[in-house]
Design a protein around this motif. Structure first.
Motif, mmCIF file in Angstrom:
data_model
loop_
_atom_site.group_PDB
_atom_site.id
_atom_site.type_symbol
_atom_site.label_atom_id
_atom_site.label_comp_id
_atom_site.label_asym_id
_atom_site.label_seq_id
_atom_site.Cartn_x
_atom_site.Cartn_y
_atom_site.Cartn_z
ATOM 1 N N VAL A 17 19.645 46.644 32.469
ATOM 2 C CA VAL A 17 20.550 46.727 31.327
ATOM 3 C C VAL A 17 21.564 47.845 31.525
ATOM 4 N N VAL A 18 21.113 48.998 32.045
ATOM 5 C CA VAL A 18 22.010 50.122 32.300
ATOM 6 C C VAL A 18 23.113 49.721 33.284
ATOM 7 N N ILE A 19 22.743 48.995 34.343
ATOM 8 C CA ILE A 19 23.743 48.534 35.315
ATOM 9 C C ILE A 19 24.775 47.634 34.637
ATOM 10 N N GLY A 20 24.310 46.772 33.742
ATOM 11 C CA GLY A 20 25.231 45.899 33.017
ATOM 12 C C GLY A 20 26.266 46.686 32.235
ATOM 13 N N PHE A 21 25.812 47.708 31.503
ATOM 14 C CA PHE A 21 26.747 48.509 30.717
ATOM 15 C C PHE A 21 27.630 49.379 31.610
ATOM 16 N N THR A 22 27.082 49.827 32.748
ATOM 17 C CA THR A 22 27.858 50.660 33.666
ATOM 18 C C THR A 22 29.020 49.884 34.276
ATOM 19 N N THR A 23 28.778 48.624 34.590
ATOM 20 C CA THR A 23 29.816 47.806 35.221
ATOM 21 C C THR A 23 30.806 47.227 34.211
ATOM 22 N N PHE A 24 30.538 47.431 32.925
ATOM 23 C CA PHE A 24 31.405 46.875 31.881
ATOM 24 C C PHE A 24 32.864 47.317 32.069
ATOM 25 N N LYS A 25 33.058 48.592 32.457
ATOM 26 C CA LYS A 25 34.408 49.133 32.597
ATOM 27 C C LYS A 25 35.164 48.536 33.785
ATOM 28 N N LYS A 26 34.433 47.960 34.755
ATOM 29 C CA LYS A 26 35.096 47.379 35.924
ATOM 30 C C LYS A 26 35.698 46.013 35.619
ATOM 31 N N VAL A 27 35.312 45.449 34.466
ATOM 32 C CA VAL A 27 35.744 44.089 34.128
ATOM 33 C C VAL A 27 36.887 44.152 33.125
ATOM 34 N N GLN A 28 38.095 43.921 33.604
ATOM 35 C CA GLN A 28 39.287 43.956 32.760
ATOM 36 C C GLN A 28 39.816 42.564 32.427
ATOM 37 N N GLY A 29 39.350 41.568 33.165
ATOM 38 C CA GLY A 29 39.801 40.205 32.925
ATOM 39 C C GLY A 29 38.873 39.219 33.603
ATOM 40 N N LYS A 31 39.278 37.449 36.214
ATOM 41 C CA LYS A 31 39.223 37.557 37.673
ATOM 42 C C LYS A 31 38.169 38.576 38.109
ATOM 43 N N ASP A 32 38.070 39.683 37.396
ATOM 44 C CA ASP A 32 37.016 40.666 37.671
ATOM 45 C C ASP A 32 35.653 40.096 37.314
ATOM 46 N N TYR A 33 35.598 39.353 36.223
ATOM 47 C CA TYR A 33 34.332 38.826 35.709
ATOM 48 C C TYR A 33 33.737 37.774 36.632
ATOM 49 N N PHE A 34 34.600 36.942 37.231
ATOM 50 C CA PHE A 34 34.110 35.813 38.032
ATOM 51 C C PHE A 34 34.125 36.063 39.540
ATOM 52 N N VAL A 35 35.144 36.745 40.072
ATOM 53 C CA VAL A 35 35.266 36.884 41.530
ATOM 54 C C VAL A 35 35.478 38.328 41.968
ATOM 55 N N ALA A 36 35.053 39.291 41.124
ATOM 56 C CA ALA A 36 35.106 40.713 41.474
ATOM 57 C C ALA A 36 36.508 41.155 41.892
ATOM 58 N N GLY A 37 37.514 40.483 41.356
ATOM 59 C CA GLY A 37 38.881 40.822 41.704
ATOM 60 C C GLY A 37 39.222 40.575 43.165
ATOM 61 N N GLY A 38 38.363 39.836 43.880
ATOM 62 C CA GLY A 38 38.580 39.591 45.305
ATOM 63 C C GLY A 38 38.318 40.815 46.158
ATOM 64 N N ASN A 39 37.518 41.757 45.646
ATOM 65 C CA ASN A 39 37.281 43.021 46.346
ATOM 66 C C ASN A 39 35.813 43.262 46.676
ATOM 67 N N LEU A 40 35.072 42.213 46.910
ATOM 68 C CA LEU A 40 33.637 42.353 47.182
ATOM 69 C C LEU A 40 33.401 42.859 48.608
ATOM 70 N N PRO A 41 32.736 44.023 48.789
ATOM 71 C CA PRO A 41 32.414 44.499 50.138
ATOM 72 C C PRO A 41 31.489 43.521 50.858
ATOM 73 N N ARG A 255 30.139 34.201 46.136
ATOM 74 C CA ARG A 255 30.107 35.413 46.959
ATOM 75 C C ARG A 255 31.203 35.361 48.021
ATOM 76 N N TYR A 256 31.392 34.202 48.609
ATOM 77 C CA TYR A 256 32.434 34.051 49.614
ATOM 78 C C TYR A 256 33.827 34.084 48.982
ATOM 79 N N ILE A 257 33.975 33.427 47.842
ATOM 80 C CA ILE A 257 35.255 33.411 47.143
ATOM 81 C C ILE A 257 35.678 34.833 46.771
ATOM 82 N N SER A 258 34.715 35.673 46.443
ATOM 83 C CA SER A 258 35.000 37.035 45.999
ATOM 84 C C SER A 258 35.335 37.973 47.152
ATOM 85 N N SER A 259 35.160 37.543 48.380
ATOM 86 C CA SER A 259 35.429 38.393 49.542
ATOM 87 C C SER A 259 36.929 38.602 49.724
#
Length: 503
Positions: A17-29, A31-41, A255-259
């Motif tokens: 649950v803590v991880i969920g709330f921590t990552t909340f700020k990374k999601v602005q739209g 694209k972030d919600y579904f494909v990590a903004g295309g920035n997945l390491p 996962r591949y789409i988000s790369s």
């Protein structure tokens, strides 16, 4: 379960649950919600792809098969996945990433409207969503069974506990929450698996028991092929998991789409594939040794849970149970996120005009609502899973048999060799696969590998055959798309540079 074990479980759920709330700020739209903004390491994508490829069902249904059928489980399950993911790293994974950069997609089915047409896209999208209701439901049911064995808590409570926690963090944080919980869950699974491995190894007499246990088990348990898991079954399963693990299972495609690039997607796939080759040897060893420690079990599917209770001290039982929760929650939460992308991006805009042309923030709000509703529906399916053939019946008979017909036009549609297979071929192939599934499931009695493979091979033959017979010209948009996603990252960069220079 001791108080210390419960403490470990509670700490695990709180961390999710803590991880969920921590990552909340990374999601602005969206694209972030579904494909990590295309920035997945690539390393995080590879780990997430790996842990998202199996669930608590491995510790229930597959633990039972390890108990009764021995080493053949590794041969028909882990090795085919390893081969399929490694091959797919070169053929399929880069194409998914390039679809995002080419078409700006946020869901695995979004490109189908261009590749075929909207009706074909809708058929595949709706079919996949309905299939995933049963598939995810089976996995919640598996974790409910595990908690029941460990604690005596009713199965329904185990389903609701893991499901509601996942519901919170995946709804809040989207794919970023899913990715980072996957990473933590992977660490927990690694520690728990090695703890079990070394304790069982010690109990069985040390390192020599890795090979020595097989002389004490039934002879068939040491064989690579143990009926009904024959070489024919393995060959069929390789083809099915190639489709599934390279994008037919949509959360893995995500996962591949988000790369960031095709090269990074390839590296992710290679990491996941090698983990499938090596990690199951550690994970399965206690399951293979279980008949020597817990002989004559009436219900072998409970063997792993009983083994944990028999061998591990307080605290470590909770750790292993947390790892089992982790395995299920990783797959189910990533499924929920990806299904939400399909509903939000591909289904709702076709159903109503008010969902078209929305900005990123408005789409994000809808995404969270659809994630919540889908996950809730899978929990209902899980509670009534026995009505659909139980955990193994759902996992093998329903999902594995039907994923192929839906996946054929999705994956083969990415390859230029099948560019003449259009919407008619795609729809016909799915229908052919569904009909063959019904025939093999309810009207004829064929061997397991035929029952499993007939739908997907029928679908493939129809799709390829109709493409071969099609003499119509391929549309320029389809030609352009297939050419672009087949190029290397360097070629695409050069093309982009030339276009910008010309402008």
């Amino acid at each position: 379960m001791s108080g210390l074990d419960w403490g470990v479980i509670i700490a695990f759920f709180l961390l999710m649950v803590v991880i969920g709330f921590t990552t909340f700020k990374k999601v602005q739209g969206s694209k972030d919600y579904f494909v990590a903004g295309g920035n997945l390491p690539w390393w995080l994508g590879g780990i997430s792809h790996h842990v998202g490829g199996y669930s608590g069902a491995v510790f229930v249904a597959y633990a039972g098969l390890a108990y009764t059928h021995g080493f053949s489980l590794y041969v028909w399950w882990a090795l085919p996945i390893f081969v399929s993911v490694i091959v797919g790293a070169y053929i399929m994974a880069p194409r998914w990433s390039k679809l995002r950069t080419k078409l700006d997609i946020e869901s695995p089915t979004e490109y189908l409207a261009m590749r075929y047409n909207v009706p074909t896209q809708q058929l595949i999208a709706w079919s996949g969503v309905l299939l995933k209701l049963f598939d995810v439901g089976a996995k919640w049911a598996a974790i409910g069974i595990l908690l029941n064995v460990f604690t005596g808590v009713p199965i329904m409570y185990g389903i609701l506990l893991s499901g509601l926690v996942s519901l919170v963090y995946i709804t809040i944080g989207g794919i970023w929450a899913d990715l980072w919980t996957d990473f933590v869950q992977f660490l927990i699974q690694i520690v728990a698996a090695f703890v079990m491995f070394f304790i069982v190894l010690s109990k069985m007499g040390g390192v020599s028991s890795i090979f020595g246990i097989w002389d004490q088990l039934p002879p068939a348990n040491s064989q690579p092929f143990n009926e009904p898991y024959s070489i024919g079954y393995v060959l069929v399963f390789v083809f099915i998991v190639f489709l599934s693990y390279n994008g037919g299972t949509w959360n893995l495609a995500a996962r591949y789409i988000s790369s960031p690039s095709g090269k990074e997607a390839k590296k992710s796939a290679l990491l996941s594939g090698w983990l499938y080759l090596l990690f199951p040897l550690i994970l399965f060893f206690p399951m293979w040794a279980a008949p020597l420690i817990l002989p004559n079990l009436e219900d072998p599917t409970k063997s792993y849970a009983l083994l944990t209770q028999e061998l591990l001290p307080a605290g470590l039982v909770g750790l292993v149970l947390a790892s089992l929760f982790a395995a299920t929650m990783s797959m189910t939460s990533s499924d929920a996120n990806t299904i939400s992308s399909v509903i939000t991006r591909d289904i709702l805009p076709v159903m109503s005009r008010k969902f078209k042309g929305l900005n990123q923030q408005a789409t994000l709000k809808i995404a969270r609502i659809t994630t919540f509703i889908f996950t809730f529906a899978t929990l209902i399916i899980a509670i009534f899973s026995d009505n659909f053939g139980g955990v193994l019946g759902l996992l093998i008979s329903w999902f594995a048999a039907l994923v192929g017909p839906v996946s054929i036009p999705m994956l083969l549609g990415l390859l230029p060799a099948f560019k003449r297979s259009g919407s008619a071929a795609a729809i016909s192939s799915i229908i052919a696969g569904f009909i063959m599934f019904a025939v093999t499931k309810y009207w004829v009695d064929w061997p397991l590998y035929v029952e499993l493979g007939a739908p997907v091979f029928s679908s493939a033959l129809v799709y390829i055959g109709m493409g071969f017979l099609n003499s119509k010209a391929v549309s320029p948009d389809v030609e352009d798309m297939l050419t672009a996603i087949s190029k290397s990252d360097e070629e695409l960069a050069s093309d982009t540079k030339n276009i910008n220079t010309a402008l």
